[in-house]
Design an enzyme around this catalytic site. Structure first.
Site, PDB file in Angstrom:
ATOM      1  N   GLU A 156      -9.932   5.939   2.842  1.00  0.00           N
ATOM      2  CA  GLU A 156     -10.719   4.843   3.398  1.00  0.00           C
ATOM      3  C   GLU A 156      -9.760   3.700   3.700  1.00  0.00           C
ATOM      4  O   GLU A 156      -8.677   3.628   3.122  1.00  0.00           O
ATOM      5  CB  GLU A 156     -11.757   4.379   2.385  1.00  0.00           C
ATOM      6  CG  GLU A 156     -11.244   3.395   1.316  1.00  0.00           C
ATOM      7  CD  GLU A 156     -10.169   3.971   0.388  1.00  0.00           C
ATOM      8  OE1 GLU A 156     -10.153   5.196   0.190  1.00  0.00           O
ATOM      9  OE2 GLU A 156      -9.341   3.184  -0.119  1.00  0.00           O
TER      10      GLU A 156
ATOM     11  N   SER B  23       1.590  -9.763  -0.837  1.00  0.00           N
ATOM     12  CA  SER B  23       1.267  -8.333  -0.719  1.00  0.00           C
ATOM     13  C   SER B  23       1.519  -7.733   0.661  1.00  0.00           C
ATOM     14  O   SER B  23       1.758  -6.529   0.768  1.00  0.00           O
ATOM     15  CB  SER B  23      -0.182  -8.098  -1.131  1.00  0.00           C
ATOM     16  OG  SER B  23      -1.054  -8.945  -0.406  1.00  0.00           O
TER      17      SER B  23
ATOM     18  N   LYS C  13       0.809  -1.225   0.000  1.00  0.00           N
ATOM     19  CA  LYS C  13       0.000   0.000   0.000  1.00  0.00           C
ATOM     20  C   LYS C  13       0.842   1.276   0.000  1.00  0.00           C
ATOM     21  O   LYS C  13       0.447   2.303  -0.524  1.00  0.00           O
ATOM     22  CB  LYS C  13      -0.937   0.023   1.219  1.00  0.00           C
ATOM     23  CG  LYS C  13      -2.010  -1.039   1.201  1.00  0.00           C
ATOM     24  CD  LYS C  13      -3.192  -0.605   0.382  1.00  0.00           C
ATOM     25  CE  LYS C  13      -4.284  -1.624   0.175  1.00  0.00           C
ATOM     26  NZ  LYS C  13      -4.414  -2.754   1.039  1.00  0.00           N
TER      27      LYS C  13
HETATM   28  C1  LIG Z   1      -5.303  -3.882   0.950  1.00  0.00           C
HETATM   29  C2  LIG Z   1      -4.608  -5.150   0.790  1.00  0.00           C
HETATM   30  C3  LIG Z   1      -4.949  -6.058  -0.237  1.00  0.00           C
HETATM   31  C4  LIG Z   1      -6.133  -5.869  -1.127  1.00  0.00           C
HETATM   32  O1  LIG Z   1      -6.153  -4.716  -1.877  1.00  0.00           O
HETATM   33  P1  LIG Z   1      -5.718  -4.684  -3.394  1.00  0.00           P
HETATM   34  O2  LIG Z   1      -5.985  -3.284  -3.800  1.00  0.00           O
HETATM   35  O3  LIG Z   1      -6.587  -5.673  -4.116  1.00  0.00           O
HETATM   36  O4  LIG Z   1      -4.299  -5.045  -3.456  1.00  0.00           O
HETATM   37  C5  LIG Z   1      -4.182  -7.197  -0.386  1.00  0.00           C
HETATM   38  N1  LIG Z   1      -3.152  -7.460   0.442  1.00  0.00           N
HETATM   39  C6  LIG Z   1      -2.809  -6.623   1.439  1.00  0.00           C
HETATM   40  C7  LIG Z   1      -1.659  -6.972   2.317  1.00  0.00           C
HETATM   41  C8  LIG Z   1      -3.523  -5.445   1.647  1.00  0.00           C
HETATM   42  O5  LIG Z   1      -3.166  -4.635   2.640  1.00  0.00           O
END
Ligand SMILES: *Cc1c(COP(=O)(O)O)cnc(C)c1O
Length: 392
Positions: free
Chosen positions: A112, A376, A90
């Site tokens: 948000e 992620s 993020k």
């Molecule tokens: C917010 C988040 C997601 C999902 O959001 P995307 O916009 O689809 O990437 C996935 N993994 C993590 C660790 C997140 O914080």
């Protein structure tokens, strides 16, 4: 011809655009006109690259997970977005947009958040640049991601509870949009590849550093290109970033996991590409989980970051033109994949990322395949949920 960038009006094929109330039109127009020249300017690139490297700690590693590879009979690499400062991808986007907001002379930032990772990233970027910060978060999510609420407060942000609907991510977006309508001078820092044009494209460009690095790192370590890129999709920002530089490559298969909660056949799911139909949500035309007469269906996922009834227009388009393979992952499958990675490789993944790991079971890989999973985020925020699920 496959377009990884939208047209002038923000459309990827049939999906995208900017459907907003009149009061926001002027604001959006300014953003639409300025974002690409700004991103391409030397001034921005110098500062952004410096922050990515020295503040976030990029490039993040591309790790060859040997035990995971042995278990699934193929080559598995993890793109370690969990190692970014604040623990997820993020921050790539939050830093990019905060520099743009500053350039536009904005003093107040709103955002948000679902899992709280985008709230933390935005609050961090605001602290770094000395800007006022208000974060909208569903009341239910404030409970299940309590540590992130504490972090945002510590960073000096105000966290406002969204108490409408299911009190989760879509309700937080509604309240942030309402704030923006009331305060058009505020900058709305959207955290995923969703919302009205130019947000999906802007967020994708900031996140595309992920696929840029994967490409270089893979070439250096292995040579050539990977055969598969795997990612979980909530709104779609980490997937868009991990896919971007591979879109249109004929020998690279893009694969996404959607959260199906209790299962695709139940009414507790958030698998928008599987179950959604075309509609407009939060300013853009895409796939939406809705009833035949257009009422939103309340989504469910154990993972607060995937608990959203829409999806970014780029993914709706890629799926539409058969460039994106999709599978679903249930709450239970994600929990188990998260525990498996923790115990096999010593890496505790975010529940969101654990959905991407489920794909290792769902796709039939050949021994010679080279599979990159976009990890992620890290799972510290989800520990209470994991512990409860496994009775630990
Ligand atoms: C917010 C988040 C997601 C999902 O959001 P995307 O916009 O689809 O990437 C996935 N993994 C993590 C660790 C997140 O914080």
């Amino acid at each position: 011809m496959i377009n990884k960038n939208p047209d002038q009006e923000g459309f990827y094929g049939d999906f995208g655009g900017a459907f907003v109330p009149e009061v926001l039109a002027a604001n959006l127009k300014e953003l639409q006109e300025k974002y690409i020249p700004f991103i391409e300017s030397e001034e921005f690139q110098t500062e952004f690259q410096d922050l990515l490297q020295n503040y976030l700690g990029r490039a993040t590693p591309l790790y060859h997970a040997k035990k995971l590879s042995a278990k699934y009979g193929t080559h598995v690499y993890l793109k370690r977005e969990d190692l970014n400062h604040t623990g997820s991808h993020k921050m790539n986007n939050a830093l990019g947009q905060i520099l743009l907001a500053e350039k536009l002379g904005k003093k107040r930032i709103i955002a948000e958040t679902g899992a709280g990772q985008h709230g933390v990233a935005t609050a961090t970027a605001c602290a770094l640049r000395g800007l006022e910060c208000v974060i909208y978060m569903g009341e239910v999510d404030m409970v299940r991601q309590a540590t992130n609420v504490s972090r945002m407060k510590m960073l000096g942000a105000e966290v406002r509870a969204a108490r409408s609907g299911t009190k989760t991510l879509k309700d937080a977006v509604n309240e942030a949009l309402e704030d923006w309508i009331q305060n058009p001078d505020t900058y709305y820092l959207i955290g995923s590849a969703v919302g009205p044009h130019p947000y999906p494209d802007m967020v994708t460009r900031f996140q595309s550093v992920i696929s840029k690095e994967i490409k270089t790192q893979f070439e250096e370590k292995v040579g050539g290109l990977p055969t598969h890129i795997l990612a979980a999709i909530g709104g779609g920002s980490n997937a868009a970033g991990a896919f971007y530089h591979f879109i249109g490559e004929p020998n690279v298969q893009l694969v996404a996991a959607e959260a199906s909660g209790h299962g695709l056949e139940t009414d507790k799911t958030a698998a928008t590409l599987h179950l959604g139909t075309t509609g407009v949500l939060h300013g853009s035309k895409s796939k939406v989980m809705q009833t035949a007469d257009g009422q939103l269906i309340d989504p469910h996922s154990i993972s607060a970051g995937l608990d959203y009834p829409g999806i970014g227009p780029l993914h709706a388009y890629l799926h539409d033109i058969n460039q994106l393979e999709i599978h679903d992952a249930t709450d239970q499958e994600a929990l188990e994949a998260g525990r498996e990675l923790t115990q096999l490789e010593g890496i505790l993944p975010a529940l969101e990322s654990a959905h991407a790991l489920v794909l290792l079971k769902k796709v039939k890989f050949k021994p010679e395949d080279q599979v990159v999973v976009n990890l992620s985020g890290r799972g510290d925020k989800d520990l209470p949920t994991y512990l409860k699920a496994f009775g630990l």
